[in-house]
Design a protein around this motif. Structure first.
Motif, short mmCIF file in Angstrom:
data_model
loop_
_atom_site.label_atom_id
_atom_site.label_comp_id
_atom_site.label_asym_id
_atom_site.label_seq_id
_atom_site.Cartn_x
_atom_site.Cartn_y
_atom_site.Cartn_z
N ARG A 195 -10.65 3.52 -8.10
CA ARG A 195 -11.02 3.19 -6.77
C ARG A 195 -11.88 4.50 -6.34
O ARG A 195 -12.84 4.06 -5.54
CB ARG A 195 -9.59 2.85 -6.02
CG ARG A 195 -10.00 2.06 -4.90
CD ARG A 195 -8.72 1.53 -4.04
NE ARG A 195 -7.64 2.68 -3.86
CZ ARG A 195 -6.51 2.62 -4.60
NH1 ARG A 195 -6.55 1.55 -5.55
NH2 ARG A 195 -5.82 3.49 -4.45
N ALA A 196 -11.51 5.45 -6.45
CA ALA A 196 -12.04 6.64 -5.94
C ALA A 196 -13.73 6.58 -6.50
O ALA A 196 -14.43 7.02 -5.94
CB ALA A 196 -11.61 8.09 -6.14
N GLU A 199 -16.08 4.17 -4.55
CA GLU A 199 -15.96 4.12 -3.25
C GLU A 199 -17.22 3.61 -2.64
O GLU A 199 -18.37 3.97 -2.94
CB GLU A 199 -15.76 5.45 -2.60
CG GLU A 199 -15.40 5.56 -1.26
CD GLU A 199 -15.24 7.05 -0.60
OE1 GLU A 199 -15.05 7.11 0.52
OE2 GLU A 199 -15.03 7.94 -1.54
N SER A 204 -14.04 -5.61 0.09
CA SER A 204 -12.74 -5.03 0.64
C SER A 204 -11.76 -6.53 0.38
O SER A 204 -12.03 -7.49 0.34
CB SER A 204 -12.90 -4.73 2.11
OG SER A 204 -12.99 -6.04 2.76
N GLU A 242 -6.84 2.14 1.21
CA GLU A 242 -8.20 1.68 1.81
C GLU A 242 -8.48 0.64 1.06
O GLU A 242 -8.88 0.70 -0.26
CB GLU A 242 -9.07 2.88 2.16
CG GLU A 242 -10.29 2.63 2.81
CD GLU A 242 -9.95 2.47 4.17
OE1 GLU A 242 -10.83 1.59 4.89
OE2 GLU A 242 -8.97 3.04 4.80
#
Length: 476
Positions: A195-196, A199, A204, A242
């Motif tokens: 996920r990082a 980014e 979403s 997030e």
């Protein structure tokens, strides 16, 4: 058959050698030890070793540590074991023999458990069938050799116990590993690095949910069940990564939840319906089916589709109720039964592989098992429960990544799990082989100084008062 045993052995049957007495319901009970009361050995105490009540010794069947106990009635019939002194419950029988050492007799009865348990008497409550049990033929060694046989059997069994304990520890570790992977998948930890690296590139979960709800509203408008979907209660839930969002099962459906239909078996041709046994390790095995007595038009509302998730409505075990399976591939027409609930998730926006992994995770299991209600010993869940269950929703691309990572982790454990199952089966087979050799005189060497079994049986017969040779009454 007597020619196959050692020369100093004798050959007989349980009916000839074993005295028995059935337990009965005592006249009085005590919740604790008291004068004139002994531990009450009902089926629960027999299986667990834990005594909850004490029974009067008057007009009861008392057993001692020298007796073999046999479950005569009920679902557990055929099980055998030993206990201390106590009053026997009505489903148990006490076995005694002057010609057979207690543990020699115990091992013999256990060796024949499958035969005894597979041929019950009675169609309601099953019982041990006397015509199966008492004619069982048994080789009778000298008493000293019986003791050597028991000692050798227990030595070999102790080695197998250690091996089985190690294998079961491996199974526990595999279960913990799989649960750990699923937990990290549900919380987002499994894909944190993935996920990082992306980014700002992913839709979403909140936007994804908005599209799901809009599509749901368009498809359901004006139809039966057209009402606002249930929102999740997230008051006590963990914080999501997030880009994720909490939703409910109800919010991500493309159609309403539905139970299958109960269908009698067809005597000839009929339309196929799956069995509950088709639920296997998170998948639906559509080959597990039967012919139902109904037509295609009657079955059509219950036909399964690729991507469907089916869950068990009820089970005698709380750990199994609500387990889910995915229809992973396209299938020929087959319906799902009334023992299952279909969860038709929105396939346009959700990965069905990810959802079934989530559904069977410890997180979702906690909601299933809390919601499960028991009726007549069967735990059940209903559609209302399922609709309200919370779902941690990641972006679609992350769902696919999670499903792939979980599948890869699971694949690493499959071969080891199969090895564990093979070793446990091998150990069980070795136990039977050891007992087979024991009762054929092949496990320990014979000692010519032992008193022959024929002399032992003759002496026992001479010590008993003369009696008509009629078959003794068997437990009812």
């Amino acid at each position: 058959m007597s020619d196959d045993i050692p020369h100093n052995w004798a050959f007989s049957t349980l009916g000839e050698l074993v005295e028995h007495k059935k337990g009965k319901v005592p006249k009085a009970f005590s919740n604790g030890p008291a004068d004139g009361f002994v531990p009450y050995i009902d089926i629960e105490a027999f299986e667990t070793g834990f005594v909850k009540r004490f029974a009067t010794t008057q007009k009861t069947t008392i057993s001692t540590q020298d007796d073999v106990l046999l479950v005569w009635d009920g679902a557990r019939f055929g099980l055998s074991g030993v206990f201390g002194t106590g009053a026997l419950g009505s489903t148990l029988v006490r076995l005694r023999s002057d010609a057979l050492e207690r543990d020699y007799l115990l091992h013999f009865v256990r060796h024949h458990y499958r035969l005894i348990n597979s041929r019950p008497r009675g169609t309601g409550t099953p019982h041990v069938e006397p015509d199966v049990f008492w004619p069982l033929q048994i080789g009778v060694p000298p008493i000293a050799e019986q003791q050597r046989i028991v000692e050798r059997v227990e030595t070999l069994f102790a080695r197998l116990d250690k091996g089985e304990e190690t294998v079961r520890e491996v199974q526990k570790l595999l279960t913990r590993y799989r649960q750990s992977v699923l937990k990290s998948a549900v919380t987002g930890q499994l894909t944190a690095d993935w996920r990082a690296q992306r980014e700002g590139q992913l839709e979403s979960g909140r936007d994804l949910l908005a599209r799901i709800l809009e599509t749901r509203k368009e498809h359901w408008q004006g139809r039966r069940g057209d009402k606002k979907p249930v929102k999740p209660d997230i008051a006590d839930l963990f914080e999501l990564p997030e880009g994720w969002v909490w939703t409910s099962v109800d919010q991500i459906l493309r159609a309403g939840l539905s139970n299958g239909r109960s269908v009698p078996d067809a005597e000839g041709e009929g339309f196929p319906v799956m069995r509950l046994t088709s639920l296997k390790d998170g998948l639906i095995d559509t080959s597990e089916r039967k012919a139902g007595r109904w037509t295609f038009s009657e079955a059509e509302p219950y036909l399964i589709e690729q991507g469907d998730v089916l869950v068990s409505r009820g089970n005698g075990s709380k750990q199994l109720v609500g387990r889910g399976g995915l229809v992973a591939d396209a299938v020929d027409p087959v319906a799902y039964p009334d023992t299952m609930i279909r969860i038709p998730i929105s396939l346009e926006y959700l990965s069905p592989h990810w959802f079934v992994q989530l559904w069977n995770s410890p997180f979702m299991r906690s909601f299933v098992e809390t919601a499960a209600k028991t009726t007549a010993g069967i735990y059940k869940i209903n559609q209302g429960d399922i609709r309200s269950f919370p779902v941690p929703l990641p972006p679609l691309a992350e769902q696919v990544e999670i499903a792939n990572l979980v599948s890869e982790a699971h694949a690493k454990t499959v071969d080891l799990e199969r090895w564990c199952e093979t070793e446990l089966k091998r150990s069980a087979s070795l136990r039977q082989s050891i007992l087979k050799d024991a009762f054929a005189g092949k496990l320990v060497p014979q000692d010519p100084n032992d008193e022959p079994a024929s002399d032992l049986l003759a002496r026992i017969a001479a010590q008993k008062p003369a009696a008509k040779k009629t078959r003794r009454k068997t437990p009812s």
